[in-house]
Design an enzyme around this catalytic site. Structure first.
Site, PDB file in Angstrom:
ATOM      1  N   LYS A   1       6.385   0.395  -4.627  1.00  0.00           N
ATOM      2  CA  LYS A   1       7.335  -0.652  -5.020  1.00  0.00           C
ATOM      3  C   LYS A   1       7.698  -0.538  -6.511  1.00  0.00           C
ATOM      4  O   LYS A   1       8.860  -0.561  -6.874  1.00  0.00           O
ATOM      5  CB  LYS A   1       6.764  -2.060  -4.759  1.00  0.00           C
TER       6      LYS A   1
ATOM      7  N   ARG B   1       4.490 -13.312  -2.037  1.00  0.00           N
ATOM      8  CA  ARG B   1       3.339 -12.719  -1.353  1.00  0.00           C
ATOM      9  C   ARG B   1       2.714 -13.690  -0.368  1.00  0.00           C
ATOM     10  O   ARG B   1       1.776 -13.329   0.330  1.00  0.00           O
ATOM     11  CB  ARG B   1       2.290 -12.336  -2.390  1.00  0.00           C
TER      12      ARG B   1
ATOM     13  N   ARG C   1      -3.725   6.382  -9.117  1.00  0.00           N
ATOM     14  CA  ARG C   1      -2.708   5.697  -9.943  1.00  0.00           C
ATOM     15  C   ARG C   1      -3.161   5.560 -11.396  1.00  0.00           C
ATOM     16  O   ARG C   1      -4.294   5.229 -11.691  1.00  0.00           O
ATOM     17  CB  ARG C   1      -2.422   4.309  -9.358  1.00  0.00           C
TER      18      ARG C   1
ATOM     19  N   ARG D   1      -7.340  -6.003  -1.007  1.00  0.00           N
ATOM     20  CA  ARG D   1      -5.908  -6.293  -1.167  1.00  0.00           C
ATOM     21  C   ARG D   1      -5.137  -5.960   0.114  1.00  0.00           C
ATOM     22  O   ARG D   1      -4.206  -6.668   0.478  1.00  0.00           O
ATOM     23  CB  ARG D   1      -5.348  -5.529  -2.373  1.00  0.00           C
TER      24      ARG D   1
HETATM   25  P1  ADP Z   1       0.346  -3.781  -6.202  1.00  0.00           P
HETATM   26  O1  ADP Z   1       1.208  -3.004  -7.160  1.00  0.00           O
HETATM   27  O2  ADP Z   1      -0.881  -3.040  -5.836  1.00  0.00           O
HETATM   28  O3  ADP Z   1       1.111  -4.285  -5.010  1.00  0.00           O
HETATM   29  P2  ADP Z   1       0.572  -5.953  -8.106  1.00  0.00           P
HETATM   30  O4  ADP Z   1       0.625  -5.251  -9.402  1.00  0.00           O
HETATM   31  O5  ADP Z   1       1.866  -6.415  -7.537  1.00  0.00           O
HETATM   32  O6  ADP Z   1      -0.183  -5.042  -7.024  1.00  0.00           O
HETATM   33  O7  ADP Z   1      -0.390  -7.211  -8.192  1.00  0.00           O
HETATM   34  C1  ADP Z   1      -1.692  -7.094  -8.725  1.00  0.00           C
HETATM   35  C2  ADP Z   1      -2.472  -8.365  -8.460  1.00  0.00           C
HETATM   36  O8  ADP Z   1      -1.842  -9.486  -9.109  1.00  0.00           O
HETATM   37  C3  ADP Z   1      -2.546  -8.771  -6.985  1.00  0.00           C
HETATM   38  O9  ADP Z   1      -3.602  -8.111  -6.292  1.00  0.00           O
HETATM   39  C4  ADP Z   1      -2.784 -10.289  -7.102  1.00  0.00           C
HETATM   40  O10 ADP Z   1      -4.132 -10.561  -7.461  1.00  0.00           O
HETATM   41  C5  ADP Z   1      -1.913 -10.665  -8.304  1.00  0.00           C
HETATM   42  N1  ADP Z   1      -0.540 -11.020  -7.883  1.00  0.00           N
HETATM   43  C6  ADP Z   1       0.602 -10.331  -8.128  1.00  0.00           C
HETATM   44  N2  ADP Z   1       1.673 -10.930  -7.587  1.00  0.00           N
HETATM   45  C7  ADP Z   1       1.189 -12.053  -6.972  1.00  0.00           C
HETATM   46  C8  ADP Z   1       1.791 -13.099  -6.213  1.00  0.00           C
HETATM   47  N3  ADP Z   1       3.119 -13.118  -5.960  1.00  0.00           N
HETATM   48  N4  ADP Z   1       0.978 -14.076  -5.723  1.00  0.00           N
HETATM   49  C9  ADP Z   1      -0.340 -14.088  -5.953  1.00  0.00           C
HETATM   50  N5  ADP Z   1      -0.977 -13.129  -6.647  1.00  0.00           N
HETATM   51  C10 ADP Z   1      -0.229 -12.124  -7.169  1.00  0.00           C
HETATM   52  P1  ADP Z   2       3.086  -0.377  -5.788  1.00  0.00           P
HETATM   53  O1  ADP Z   2       3.895  -0.945  -6.937  1.00  0.00           O
HETATM   54  O2  ADP Z   2       3.745  -0.597  -4.466  1.00  0.00           O
HETATM   55  O3  ADP Z   2       1.669  -0.838  -5.795  1.00  0.00           O
HETATM   56  P2  ADP Z   2       3.305   2.166  -7.249  1.00  0.00           P
HETATM   57  O4  ADP Z   2       4.762   2.316  -7.475  1.00  0.00           O
HETATM   58  O5  ADP Z   2       2.461   1.754  -8.406  1.00  0.00           O
HETATM   59  O6  ADP Z   2       3.040   1.218  -5.968  1.00  0.00           O
HETATM   60  O7  ADP Z   2       2.769   3.555  -6.673  1.00  0.00           O
HETATM   61  C1  ADP Z   2       1.389   3.755  -6.356  1.00  0.00           C
HETATM   62  C2  ADP Z   2       0.987   5.189  -6.687  1.00  0.00           C
HETATM   63  O8  ADP Z   2       1.642   6.090  -5.774  1.00  0.00           O
HETATM   64  C3  ADP Z   2       1.342   5.674  -8.077  1.00  0.00           C
HETATM   65  O9  ADP Z   2       0.332   6.556  -8.483  1.00  0.00           O
HETATM   66  C4  ADP Z   2       2.677   6.400  -7.874  1.00  0.00           C
HETATM   67  O10 ADP Z   2       2.869   7.405  -8.854  1.00  0.00           O
HETATM   68  C5  ADP Z   2       2.483   7.008  -6.486  1.00  0.00           C
HETATM   69  N1  ADP Z   2       3.722   7.083  -5.672  1.00  0.00           N
HETATM   70  C6  ADP Z   2       4.684   6.135  -5.552  1.00  0.00           C
HETATM   71  N2  ADP Z   2       5.643   6.525  -4.669  1.00  0.00           N
HETATM   72  C7  ADP Z   2       5.264   7.754  -4.203  1.00  0.00           C
HETATM   73  C8  ADP Z   2       5.826   8.683  -3.246  1.00  0.00           C
HETATM   74  N3  ADP Z   2       6.981   8.407  -2.600  1.00  0.00           N
HETATM   75  N4  ADP Z   2       5.167   9.838  -3.027  1.00  0.00           N
HETATM   76  C9  ADP Z   2       3.999  10.110  -3.664  1.00  0.00           C
HETATM   77  N5  ADP Z   2       3.419   9.283  -4.563  1.00  0.00           N
HETATM   78  C10 ADP Z   2       4.033   8.111  -4.835  1.00  0.00           C
END
Ligand code: ADP
Ligand code: ADP
Ligand code: ZN
Length: 209
Positions: A13, A88, A122, A163
């Site tokens: 994302k 979320r 990551r 998560r």
């Molecule tokens: P990911 O990239 O792995 O999807 P995020 O960076 O979006 O994770 O979020 C990291 C953490 O921040 C989540 O595991 C949660 O604890 C908190 N968080 C983020 N967005 C929300 C939300 N909309 N509601 C509740 N907690 C949130």
């Molecule tokens: P999210 O915000 O959904 O938690 P991230 O954008 O942080 O996810 O991506 C999670 C990890 O996967 C990072 O290390 C990123 O560089 C890698 N990644 C993201 N998209 C791809 C893809 N299409 N193919 C391979 N690796 C990816």
């Protein structure tokens, strides 16, 4: 264009949001990144949130909704925005309805073993908040802004699993909510980063509004 990106942790994302926001010239609003910024700035909200994020739990709805309301009030959101990681919970989705309308919801998914692999490699930038994968990096410095990269505390395997569990619990209702409105597009997140970007652009029309 007012967009939401939905999808499990590690699906890409954040990576895609940076690219799509660049193309559409809209702000990227990541609630996870806003919380990490609060913690870097040593605020009370940052410390309260850390009690939840460090265990892979969701931060309470009222704190998140207040934070997002404030962010959406900033004038740069007048031209549109991309919400990454919000809503979320179904309560957040309902609260959002009373704050703003949404044009489209991009639902990105991929098999969970792939997501664990992505999360475990990551690296995050402490300067610009972009995420990278260790397999594409040659140093611990952000290729974009030069700041130091770090490993997210909640990317530990046990916390990542927690998560996923929470994601499974909450997302069915959120998907139903937006499917009923007919504004969801489904994207296969298992493709390469470039192909995923292309598919998103194709599906959302790609024109700014
Ligand atoms: P990911 O990239 O792995 O999807 P995020 O960076 O979006 O994770 O979020 C990291 C953490 O921040 C989540 O595991 C949660 O604890 C908190 N968080 C983020 N967005 C929300 C939300 N909309 N509601 C509740 N907690 C949130
Ligand atoms: P999210 O915000 O959904 O938690 P991230 O954008 O942080 O996810 O991506 C999670 C990890 O996967 C990072 O290390 C990123 O560089 C890698 N990644 C993201 N998209 C791809 C893809 N299409 N193919 C391979 N690796 C990816
Ligand atoms: Zn950077």
């Amino acid at each position: 264009m007012k967009l939401i990106f939905l999808g499990p942790p590690g699906v890409g994302k954040g990576t895609q949001a940076v690219r799509i926001c660049d193309i559409l010239d809209i702000p990227h609003i990541s609630t996870g990144e806003l919380l990490r910024e609060e913690l870097r700035n040593d605020t009370e909200l940052g410390h309260v949130a850390k009690g939840y994020t460090s265990q892979g739990k969701l931060v309470p709805d009222n704190l998140i909704i207040e934070m997002i309301k404030e962010r959406l009030d900033v004038p740069d959101c007048k031209k549109g925005f991309l919400l990454d990681g919000f809503p979320r919970t179904i309560n957040q989705a309902i609260a959002l309805e009373s704050i703003t309308d949404i044009d489209m919801v991009v639902n990105i998914d991929a098999p969970h073993d792939l997501l664990l692999e992505r999360i475990s490699g990551r690296r995050m930038c402490s300067g610009c908040g972009k995420s990278y994968h260790i397999s594409h990096l040659s140093s611990e410095i952000c290729p974009d802004c030069g700041a130091k990269l770090y490993i997210r505390e909640d990317d530990k395997i046990e916390t990542a699993r927690k998560r996923f569990e929470i994601y499974e619990e909450e997302f069915g209702d959120i998907l139903d909510f937006y499917r009923k409105k007919g504004i969801i597009v489904d994207i296969d997140g298992a493709q390469t980063i470039d192909v995923v970007t292309e598919n998103i652009i194709k599906n959302i029309g790609g024109n700014n509004k």
